[in-house]
Design a protein around this motif. Structure first.
Motif, PDB file in Angstrom:
ATOM      1  N   GLN A 226       0.856  -1.174   0.000  1.00  0.00           N
ATOM      2  CA  GLN A 226       0.000   0.000   0.000  1.00  0.00           C
ATOM      3  C   GLN A 226       0.900   1.235   0.000  1.00  0.00           C
ATOM      4  O   GLN A 226       1.971   1.218   0.603  1.00  0.00           O
ATOM      5  CB  GLN A 226      -0.883   0.017   1.253  1.00  0.00           C
ATOM      6  CG  GLN A 226      -1.880  -1.105   1.326  1.00  0.00           C
ATOM      7  CD  GLN A 226      -2.887  -1.034   0.209  1.00  0.00           C
ATOM      8  OE1 GLN A 226      -2.854  -1.839  -0.708  1.00  0.00           O
ATOM      9  NE2 GLN A 226      -3.778  -0.085   0.263  1.00  0.00           N
ATOM     10  N   PRO A 227       0.484   2.302  -0.666  1.00  0.00           N
ATOM     11  CA  PRO A 227       1.286   3.520  -0.587  1.00  0.00           C
ATOM     12  C   PRO A 227       1.307   4.036   0.849  1.00  0.00           C
ATOM     13  O   PRO A 227       0.308   3.924   1.562  1.00  0.00           O
ATOM     14  CB  PRO A 227       0.565   4.499  -1.520  1.00  0.00           C
ATOM     15  CG  PRO A 227      -0.797   3.926  -1.723  1.00  0.00           C
ATOM     16  CD  PRO A 227      -0.713   2.454  -1.464  1.00  0.00           C
ATOM     17  N   GLU A 228       2.449   4.550   1.278  1.00  0.00           N
ATOM     18  CA  GLU A 228       2.579   5.030   2.656  1.00  0.00           C
ATOM     19  C   GLU A 228       2.194   6.500   2.765  1.00  0.00           C
ATOM     20  O   GLU A 228       2.330   7.264   1.822  1.00  0.00           O
ATOM     21  CB  GLU A 228       4.010   4.848   3.141  1.00  0.00           C
ATOM     22  CG  GLU A 228       4.362   3.383   3.338  1.00  0.00           C
ATOM     23  CD  GLU A 228       5.731   3.199   3.952  1.00  0.00           C
ATOM     24  OE1 GLU A 228       6.113   4.017   4.802  1.00  0.00           O
ATOM     25  OE2 GLU A 228       6.393   2.236   3.558  1.00  0.00           O
ATOM     26  N   GLY A 229       1.726   6.873   3.938  1.00  0.00           N
ATOM     27  CA  GLY A 229       1.441   8.264   4.236  1.00  0.00           C
ATOM     28  C   GLY A 229       0.154   8.805   3.656  1.00  0.00           C
ATOM     29  O   GLY A 229      -0.044  10.008   3.586  1.00  0.00           O
ATOM     30  N   VAL A 230      -0.749   7.928   3.241  1.00  0.00           N
ATOM     31  CA  VAL A 230      -2.020   8.370   2.672  1.00  0.00           C
ATOM     32  C   VAL A 230      -2.917   8.864   3.812  1.00  0.00           C
ATOM     33  O   VAL A 230      -3.095   8.179   4.815  1.00  0.00           O
ATOM     34  CB  VAL A 230      -2.716   7.233   1.901  1.00  0.00           C
ATOM     35  CG1 VAL A 230      -4.093   7.657   1.417  1.00  0.00           C
ATOM     36  CG2 VAL A 230      -1.850   6.754   0.756  1.00  0.00           C
ATOM     37  N   GLN A 231      -3.447  10.061   3.656  1.00  0.00           N
ATOM     38  CA  GLN A 231      -4.366  10.633   4.645  1.00  0.00           C
ATOM     39  C   GLN A 231      -5.760  10.078   4.381  1.00  0.00           C
ATOM     40  O   GLN A 231      -6.292  10.248   3.287  1.00  0.00           O
ATOM     41  CB  GLN A 231      -4.380  12.159   4.535  1.00  0.00           C
ATOM     42  CG  GLN A 231      -3.044  12.807   4.804  1.00  0.00           C
ATOM     43  CD  GLN A 231      -2.681  12.765   6.283  1.00  0.00           C
ATOM     44  OE1 GLN A 231      -3.522  12.987   7.136  1.00  0.00           O
ATOM     45  NE2 GLN A 231      -1.423  12.484   6.564  1.00  0.00           N
ATOM     46  N   ARG A 232      -6.321   9.388   5.378  1.00  0.00           N
ATOM     47  CA  ARG A 232      -7.662   8.821   5.251  1.00  0.00           C
ATOM     48  C   ARG A 232      -8.468   9.212   6.479  1.00  0.00           C
ATOM     49  O   ARG A 232      -7.930   9.278   7.576  1.00  0.00           O
ATOM     50  CB  ARG A 232      -7.609   7.299   5.189  1.00  0.00           C
ATOM     51  CG  ARG A 232      -6.897   6.695   4.012  1.00  0.00           C
ATOM     52  CD  ARG A 232      -6.794   5.172   4.207  1.00  0.00           C
ATOM     53  NE  ARG A 232      -6.041   4.526   3.158  1.00  0.00           N
ATOM     54  CZ  ARG A 232      -4.721   4.381   3.153  1.00  0.00           C
ATOM     55  NH1 ARG A 232      -3.993   4.843   4.152  1.00  0.00           N
ATOM     56  NH2 ARG A 232      -4.117   3.770   2.150  1.00  0.00           N
ATOM     57  N   SER A 233      -9.753   9.363   6.285  1.00  0.00           N
ATOM     58  CA  SER A 233     -10.642   9.557   7.430  1.00  0.00           C
ATOM     59  C   SER A 233     -10.735   8.227   8.181  1.00  0.00           C
ATOM     60  O   SER A 233     -10.359   7.171   7.655  1.00  0.00           O
ATOM     61  CB  SER A 233     -12.038   9.970   6.952  1.00  0.00           C
ATOM     62  OG  SER A 233     -12.634   8.886   6.243  1.00  0.00           O
ATOM     63  N   ALA A 234     -11.271   8.273   9.377  1.00  0.00           N
ATOM     64  CA  ALA A 234     -11.476   7.041  10.135  1.00  0.00           C
ATOM     65  C   ALA A 234     -12.386   6.088   9.353  1.00  0.00           C
ATOM     66  O   ALA A 234     -12.113   4.886   9.277  1.00  0.00           O
ATOM     67  CB  ALA A 234     -12.077   7.356  11.501  1.00  0.00           C
ATOM     68  N   GLU A 235     -13.444   6.628   8.766  1.00  0.00           N
ATOM     69  CA  GLU A 235     -14.388   5.810   8.001  1.00  0.00           C
ATOM     70  C   GLU A 235     -13.705   5.131   6.827  1.00  0.00           C
ATOM     71  O   GLU A 235     -13.882   3.930   6.596  1.00  0.00           O
ATOM     72  CB  GLU A 235     -15.553   6.681   7.495  1.00  0.00           C
ATOM     73  CG  GLU A 235     -16.388   7.300   8.593  1.00  0.00           C
ATOM     74  CD  GLU A 235     -17.197   6.278   9.362  1.00  0.00           C
ATOM     75  OE1 GLU A 235     -17.660   5.290   8.766  1.00  0.00           O
ATOM     76  OE2 GLU A 235     -17.370   6.464  10.577  1.00  0.00           O
ATOM     77  N   ARG A 236     -12.939   5.885   6.076  1.00  0.00           N
ATOM     78  CA  ARG A 236     -12.251   5.329   4.906  1.00  0.00           C
ATOM     79  C   ARG A 236     -11.200   4.318   5.345  1.00  0.00           C
ATOM     80  O   ARG A 236     -11.032   3.274   4.709  1.00  0.00           O
ATOM     81  CB  ARG A 236     -11.621   6.454   4.089  1.00  0.00           C
ATOM     82  CG  ARG A 236     -10.939   5.950   2.841  1.00  0.00           C
ATOM     83  CD  ARG A 236     -10.484   7.083   1.942  1.00  0.00           C
ATOM     84  NE  ARG A 236      -9.512   6.565   0.990  1.00  0.00           N
ATOM     85  CZ  ARG A 236      -8.527   7.252   0.481  1.00  0.00           C
ATOM     86  NH1 ARG A 236      -8.372   8.533   0.816  1.00  0.00           N
ATOM     87  NH2 ARG A 236      -7.679   6.713  -0.366  1.00  0.00           N
ATOM     88  N   THR A 237     -10.491   4.604   6.416  1.00  0.00           N
ATOM     89  CA  THR A 237      -9.486   3.676   6.930  1.00  0.00           C
ATOM     90  C   THR A 237     -10.124   2.337   7.251  1.00  0.00           C
ATOM     91  O   THR A 237      -9.618   1.279   6.846  1.00  0.00           O
ATOM     92  CB  THR A 237      -8.804   4.252   8.188  1.00  0.00           C
ATOM     93  OG1 THR A 237      -8.115   5.457   7.832  1.00  0.00           O
ATOM     94  CG2 THR A 237      -7.827   3.264   8.795  1.00  0.00           C
ATOM     95  N   LEU A 238     -11.222   2.370   7.995  1.00  0.00           N
ATOM     96  CA  LEU A 238     -11.890   1.130   8.376  1.00  0.00           C
ATOM     97  C   LEU A 238     -12.420   0.373   7.160  1.00  0.00           C
ATOM     98  O   LEU A 238     -12.296  -0.849   7.079  1.00  0.00           O
ATOM     99  CB  LEU A 238     -13.015   1.421   9.366  1.00  0.00           C
ATOM    100  CG  LEU A 238     -12.535   1.865  10.746  1.00  0.00           C
ATOM    101  CD1 LEU A 238     -13.682   2.463  11.544  1.00  0.00           C
ATOM    102  CD2 LEU A 238     -11.882   0.720  11.491  1.00  0.00           C
ATOM    103  N   ALA A 239     -12.990   1.091   6.214  1.00  0.00           N
ATOM    104  CA  ALA A 239     -13.526   0.447   5.016  1.00  0.00           C
ATOM    105  C   ALA A 239     -12.409  -0.207   4.204  1.00  0.00           C
ATOM    106  O   ALA A 239     -12.536  -1.360   3.771  1.00  0.00           O
ATOM    107  CB  ALA A 239     -14.291   1.463   4.163  1.00  0.00           C
TER     108      ALA A 239
END
Length: 134
Positions: free
Chosen positions: A14-27
Motif C-alpha cells: 500500500q502507498p505510505e502516508g495516505v491521509q484517510r478519514s477514520a471511516e475510509r481507513t476502516l472500510a
C-alpha cells in the motif's frame, strides 16, 4: 517473500502516508482483510495511527497490531501472531466501554485474546469484522 498470505503472488505494498478519514481507513482495512491481505490492512491502519489526533492513536496502533498478528498467522508464525494479537487485545482495552467509529472492540479483543492464548497453532481465519455489522 511476498506480502500477504502464503502462496500469494507478491502484491504491491500500500502507498505510505495516505491521509484517510477514520471511516475510509476502516472500510479499506476491512476490504483488505476480507481479501486475505492482512499486511496491507496493517499499512492502511498504520497510516491512520500516524496521522490521527493524539487521543485516537492508541486505538489505531492496536488495530495495526491486530492486522500484523493476522499477518504472522497467515505466514505460519503462531508465536509472532500470539505476541501481536495479545498486544492488540491489551491496546484495545481502553476503548471497549465506548467503542469509537462502530468498531467491534469487544469482539476483536475477545478473538485476539483467545487466539493469543494458543501459541502452538495458527489462529483460525474466521476473524471478526472490524466494525459491527448492522
Amino acid at each position: 517473500m511476498p506480502y500477504g498470505v502464503p502462496g500469494a503472488q507478491g502484491a504491491p505494498r500500500q502507498p505510505e502516508g495516505v491521509q484517510r478519514s477514520a471511516e475510509r481507513t476502516l472500510a479499506e482495512a476491512q476490504q483488505l482483510l476480507d481479501a486475505g491481505m492482512p499486511f496491507h490492512a496493517h499499512e492502511v491502519l498504520e497510516d491512520r495511527w500516524k496521522a490521527a489526533p493524539e487521543p485516537e492513536r492508541a486505538l489505531w496502533r492496536a488495530l495495526a497490531q491486530y492486522a500484523v498478528g493476522l499477518t504472522h498467522a497467515a505466514r505460519g508464525n503462531p508465536t509472532g501472531a500470539a505476541a501481536l494479537l495479545a498486544r492488540a487485545a491489551e491496546g484495545l482495552a481502553p476503548f471497549e466501554a465506548a467503542p469509537p467509529f462502530g468498531i467491534d472492540v469487544p469482539g476483536i479483543r475477545h478473538w485476539a485474546g483467545q487466539a493469543a492464548a494458543v501459541t502452538t497453532t495458527v489462529p483460525s481465519p474466521e476473524i471478526p469484522a472490524l466494525r459491527v455489522r448492522r
